[in-house]
Scaffold this motif. Structure first.
Motif, short mmCIF file in Angstrom:
data_model
loop_
_atom_site.label_atom_id
_atom_site.label_comp_id
_atom_site.label_asym_id
_atom_site.label_seq_id
_atom_site.Cartn_x
_atom_site.Cartn_y
_atom_site.Cartn_z
N GLY A 1 58.92 48.39 -12.95
CA GLY A 1 57.72 47.93 -13.62
C GLY A 1 57.04 46.81 -12.85
O GLY A 1 55.81 46.78 -12.71
N CYS A 2 57.83 45.86 -12.36
CA CYS A 2 57.27 44.75 -11.59
C CYS A 2 56.63 45.23 -10.29
O CYS A 2 55.57 44.75 -9.88
CB CYS A 2 58.36 43.72 -11.29
N TYR B 1 60.75 36.55 -9.64
CA TYR B 1 60.05 36.80 -8.37
C TYR B 1 58.62 37.23 -8.64
O TYR B 1 57.69 36.84 -7.91
CB TYR B 1 60.78 37.88 -7.58
N THR B 2 58.42 38.02 -9.69
CA THR B 2 57.07 38.49 -10.01
C THR B 2 56.16 37.32 -10.34
O THR B 2 55.00 37.27 -9.92
CB THR B 2 57.13 39.47 -11.18
N VAL B 3 56.67 36.36 -11.12
CA VAL B 3 55.87 35.18 -11.45
C VAL B 3 55.49 34.42 -10.18
O VAL B 3 54.35 33.99 -10.00
CB VAL B 3 56.64 34.27 -12.42
N ALA B 4 56.49 34.24 -9.29
CA ALA B 4 56.21 33.53 -8.04
C ALA B 4 55.18 34.26 -7.20
O ALA B 4 54.27 33.66 -6.62
CB ALA B 4 57.51 33.34 -7.26
N TRP C 1 61.15 43.81 -1.28
CA TRP C 1 61.39 42.40 -1.60
C TRP C 1 62.22 42.25 -2.88
O TRP C 1 63.17 41.47 -2.93
CB TRP C 1 60.05 41.69 -1.78
N LEU C 2 61.86 43.02 -3.91
CA LEU C 2 62.56 42.87 -5.18
C LEU C 2 64.00 43.34 -5.11
O LEU C 2 64.86 42.89 -5.87
CB LEU C 2 61.83 43.66 -6.28
N SER C 3 64.29 44.26 -4.20
CA SER C 3 65.66 44.74 -4.06
C SER C 3 66.59 43.66 -3.55
O SER C 3 67.81 43.77 -3.67
CB SER C 3 65.71 45.93 -3.10
N GLY C 4 66.04 42.56 -3.02
CA GLY C 4 66.88 41.48 -2.51
C GLY C 4 66.87 40.25 -3.36
O GLY C 4 67.26 39.18 -2.92
N ARG D 1 69.27 35.67 -5.75
CA ARG D 1 68.48 34.48 -5.44
C ARG D 1 67.75 33.93 -6.66
O ARG D 1 67.42 32.76 -6.72
CB ARG D 1 67.45 34.81 -4.35
N LEU D 2 67.46 34.80 -7.62
CA LEU D 2 66.61 34.37 -8.72
C LEU D 2 67.26 34.68 -10.07
O LEU D 2 66.70 35.37 -10.89
CB LEU D 2 65.24 35.04 -8.63
N ALA D 3 68.49 34.24 -10.26
CA ALA D 3 69.16 34.45 -11.54
C ALA D 3 68.74 33.35 -12.49
O ALA D 3 69.31 32.28 -12.52
CB ALA D 3 70.67 34.46 -11.36
N VAL D 4 67.69 33.56 -13.27
CA VAL D 4 67.14 32.51 -14.10
C VAL D 4 67.26 32.83 -15.58
O VAL D 4 66.58 32.23 -16.40
CB VAL D 4 65.65 32.26 -13.75
N GLY D 5 68.08 33.77 -15.96
CA GLY D 5 68.22 34.06 -17.37
C GLY D 5 68.08 35.53 -17.65
O GLY D 5 68.01 36.34 -16.75
N GLY D 6 68.03 35.89 -18.90
CA GLY D 6 67.93 37.29 -19.29
C GLY D 6 66.59 37.63 -19.85
O GLY D 6 65.80 36.78 -20.18
N ALA D 7 66.35 38.91 -20.01
CA ALA D 7 65.05 39.37 -20.49
C ALA D 7 65.25 40.27 -21.69
O ALA D 7 65.31 41.46 -21.56
CB ALA D 7 64.30 40.09 -19.39
N ALA D 8 65.39 39.70 -22.83
CA ALA D 8 65.51 40.50 -24.05
C ALA D 8 64.12 40.84 -24.53
O ALA D 8 63.29 39.97 -24.75
CB ALA D 8 66.25 39.72 -25.12
#
Length: 788
Positions: A683-684, A751-754, A573-576, A580-587
């Motif tokens: 990690g997710c 996606y992990t949050v959802a 699922w995460l590979s796709g 679809r879920l470009a919501v920002g960066g993760a610094a």
């Protein structure tokens, strides 16, 4: 009595199969025993190299000798080598070609005393006619057809085109504009039995033997102009002409004498003499004769390069042989049987590879410097030839090529050295030896490592091949040394036997938060890959599936299967989710600070500690899973997502949110050698897999953990959006790549949050159904019954 020199732990030991040891005891010894050869710590020269037992690190003496050899040979090469000169090369090449043509003609039937080059060419032309000559007009006449007609090229392409011509009746070459051209053979040529084969055997004979001998006749020109004719292109020019017909080169333009010429035209000019001129201004053809002469000039550069190579390899062999004699305490000829040739032979050694890099590098530097000085001085003195042409005429191209090969051979070692240096630098900035060796807590880490050790021992016992088993033992020994060095323990004190490890595992999982701990340990076992640095080695899972699950009752086969299936599903699922879920960066730093996480243990130290396992094989998945860190009292040791009521924490992005640096997310991604987004995904995947299984087994505990982690991740994503904003509009390539990687990584977090929200709903329903949570109560996890 047999005895072998081997490595065990930090010492070298002699292993004896059987001996009575009369000087120590009267009792015969059965089996094996070990005698240590070392007193205290080993010298630097014999320090173990975990991945290459035959390669000790190069000492200062090795570097000095290698650099001195390169410097001396680089200077002497100026005296030994000839300057590259096309006019001289063509003259020398013409002489050699004439001898070759005359010799070939005599070998195939020319019976004449002292034949001239004209006699030889005429005999070969008459005896071995070639059908390709019938296309002379189609490919540019006498001046160009040897170049434009591929069948006249002394190359693999020329041979193929010659054979194809026999079977298809077509010629292959280039048109005037450089495009690929196919031309039909004349009808009379197809009927001539001396030119065109009448069956497959003749076609192959004419396409190979006649082709080769006819090209020999064309090397020195035609019978009308022997020694002075057009000749044929050499292998280099043939390759360039063949490449010029490809679409990539067809439109390439090169400036020449204030005019623009295509790449194909430039090659043609070099062949017909309108591109190059000698010192007197006469046209200079770059054909096979010129290339043969150039090859002879370049061969004069080789002796210095070979001498440099022999000096370095000889020094390495002698010094390592002396060390081996000392190590094995050789005092007689009979004792020579104890030495191990692989320790001193100049092959497959990291130290030797580095010495050759230093030697060839010094050679190139010295040779280039001398060539530059000579070019400047002589160019200024003559006033005719510029310094730049003289410089390139005097370079040692054989030495440059050897240096390139040395860098290629040493590239993997250089990469390891740079990576290790970077890890040490990061660790020193973070306070170096922060006690983070056991991210899951000392007691849990000890049990986990003991289980892994039992698995590795079982895997070695199952392997039937001695060489493979020995390679595995080397990697396992490196892994053990790192573990023991990090926790300052001995082998006997740290590792538990299987029975004790199972008892301690049961006790750990029986305490508060034990269900989550059980899944974390199971996850660690599933992702264990100790031999990832050696692709030829594989880990047998028989111990995990047949032994481990039957000898203890804490982690069963069903749990392992559910975790494995969940990981596979979430990974798919995460590979796709990239687009679809470009919501920002993760610094990482921004996330942990904004969410109140404590990044106090400094990621560099964590990375350095975990690298002890990563070096011997933990994959990226195992590294990120290792961020599911249990720290005893439930404190946030890695700035991740706290699990209330237990001591487990997760970093969300594994090595991403947990491994932070004082300089922020950009420094983190720059420090990690693997792709940031891939680390986040792994990690997710590991975290979602554990949560999904926990929902099935203990929904109340799962509900409490999921609610906390979900809330923290949501706040982290908000903080990450602000970080992405700061990178928007960046023009530097590194910053753009960083922003793209952060955006991909945070898509996984979104996606992990959802998915955590879906799992939260499922856990609540299950908790209500079991009676652990009353319907309609608040979502506050503190209200969940303390039944678990």
């Amino acid at each position: 009595m047999t005895r072998d020199l081997i490595r065990r732990g930090d010492n070298e030991r002699l292993v004896f199969s059987a001996t009575p040891l009369p000087q120590l005891t009267d009792v015969p010894v059965e089996g094996t025993y070990e005698v240590s050869l070392n007193e205290g710590s080993e010298p630097d020269e014999t320090a173990a190299f975990e991945f290459d037992p035959n390669a000790s690190p190069a000492q200062a003496r090795d570097y000095v000798v290698a650099a001195a050899s390169g410097t001396l040979m680089g200077a002497l090469s100026v005296l030994w080598q000839q300057d590259l000169n096309l006019a001289d090369a063509r003259r020398l090449g013409a002489e050699k070609i004439e001898k070759i043509v005359i010799g070939a003609a005599q070998r195939v039937g020319l019976n004449k005393d002292n034949p001239s080059i004209a006699d030889a060419i005429r005999f070969l032309e008459n005896s071995f006619p070639f059908v390709g000559d019938k296309l002379t007009a189609a490919f540019g006449g006498g001046l160009q057809h040897h170049l434009r007609d591929f069948s006249h090229h002394p190359s693999p392409v020329g041979l193929v085109c010659s054979i194809l011509m026999q079977f298809t009746g077509k010629g292959f070459g280039t048109a005037t504009d450089g495009s690929f051209l196919i031309v039909d053979l004349p009808a009379e040529a197809l009927k001539d039995g001396m030119l065109f084969g009448r069956n497959s055997e003749e076609k192959f004979l004419y396409g190979t033997l006649n082709w080769m001998l006819h090209l020999i006749s064309d090397m020195a020109g035609s019978s009308a102009t022997p020694g002075l004719g057009t000749g044929i292109p050499g292998p280099l020019l043939s390759f360039l002409k063949e490449a010029s017909a490809l679409p990539f080169f067809r439109d390439m333009s090169i400036a020449h004498e204030d005019k623009i010429a295509t790449f194909s035209q430039w090659v043609s000019k070099a062949f017909n003499g309108t591109l190059l001129k000698d010192e007197d201004g006469n046209p200079l053809r770059f054909d096979l004769r010129t290339e043969v002469g150039l090859a002879g000039q370049i061969l004069t550069q080789v002796p210095a390069v070979l001498a440099n190579e022999c000096i370095v390899r000889g020094f390495y062999t002698i010094t390592r042989f002396v060390d081996e004699l000392k190590r094995c305490d050789v005092s007689s000829v009979k004792d020579l049987a104890r030495i191990n040739p692989s320790r001193f032979l100049p092959l497959n050694s990291r130290a030797l590879t580095r010495m050759l890099t230093v030697a060839s590098g010094s050679f190139v530097v010295v040779n280039t410097a001398i060539a530059a000085v000579r070019a400047v001085v002589e160019g200024a003195a003559s006033g005719e030839v510029g310094a730049v042409p003289l410089f390139f005429m005097r370079l040692n191209y054989a030495g440059i090529g050897r240096f390139a090969f040395a860098l290629r051979a040493d590239s993997s070692y250089i990469y390891e050295d740079v990576e290790q240096w970077w890890e040490r630098r990061r660790a020193s900035k973070a306070g170096a030896d922060v006690a983070v060796f056991a991210p899951m807590g000392d007691d849990v880490q000890r049990v986990l490592d003991s289980l892994r050790m039992a698995w590795l021992e079982d895997d070695c016992r199952r392997d039937k091949k001695d060489a493979v088993r020995a390679r595995k033992e080397i990697l396992i020994g490196a892994w053990k040394r790192r573990l023991l060095a990090a926790c300052e323990e001995t082998d006997a004190n740290y590792f538990r036997d299987s029975a004790d490890a199972y008892r301690e595992l049961s006790a750990l999982c029986a305490r508060e938060g034990g269900e989550s701990l059980r899944l974390a340990i199971a996850q660690q076992l599933l992702v264990f890959e100790p031999y990832v640095t050696d692709k030829k080695l594989s880990l047998s899972h028989k111990w995990l599936t047949d032994v481990f699950v039957t000898e203890q009752d804490v982690i069963d086969a069903a749990t392992l299967k559910r975790l494995r299936n969940a990981r596979t599903s979430y990974d798919r699922w995460l590979s796709g989710t990239y687009t679809r879920l470009a919501v920002g960066g993760a610094a990482a730093a921004a996330a942990t600070v904004a969410t109140g996480g404590v990044a106090a243990v400094a990621a560099p130290a964590i990375a350095a500690a975990l690298a002890g396992e990563a070096v011997v094989g933990l994959s990226g998945a195992a590294l990120t899973s290792a961020s599911l860190a249990w720290v005893g009292g439930g404190s946030l040791a890695a700035g991740g997502l706290g699990m209330a009521g237990g001591s487990a924490i997760i970093t969300g992005g594994g090595a991403v949110l947990g491994l932070t640096t004082a300089s922020g997310g950009a420094a983190l991604v720059g420090a990690l050698s693997k792709d940031y987004a891939e680390q986040v995904k792994r990690g997710c995947v590991e975290w979602l897999a554990q949560c999904s299984v926990l929902v099935e087994e203990t929904p109340t505990l799962a509900l409490r953990i999921i609610e906390e982690s979900k809330a923290r991740l949501e706040r982290a994503i908000d903080a990450d959006k602000r970080t992405i904003e700061t990178l928007k509009g960046a023009k530097e390539r590194g910053q753009k790549k960083l922003r793209q990687s952060l955006e991909k990584g945070v898509s996984h977090l979104g996606y992990t949050v959802a998915e955590l929200g879906r799992l939260e709903k499922k856990a609540r329903e299950a908790a209500v159904e079991r009676g652990d949570l009353a319907p309609g109560t608040s979502s506050d996890v503190a209200r969940v019954a303390d039944a678990d």
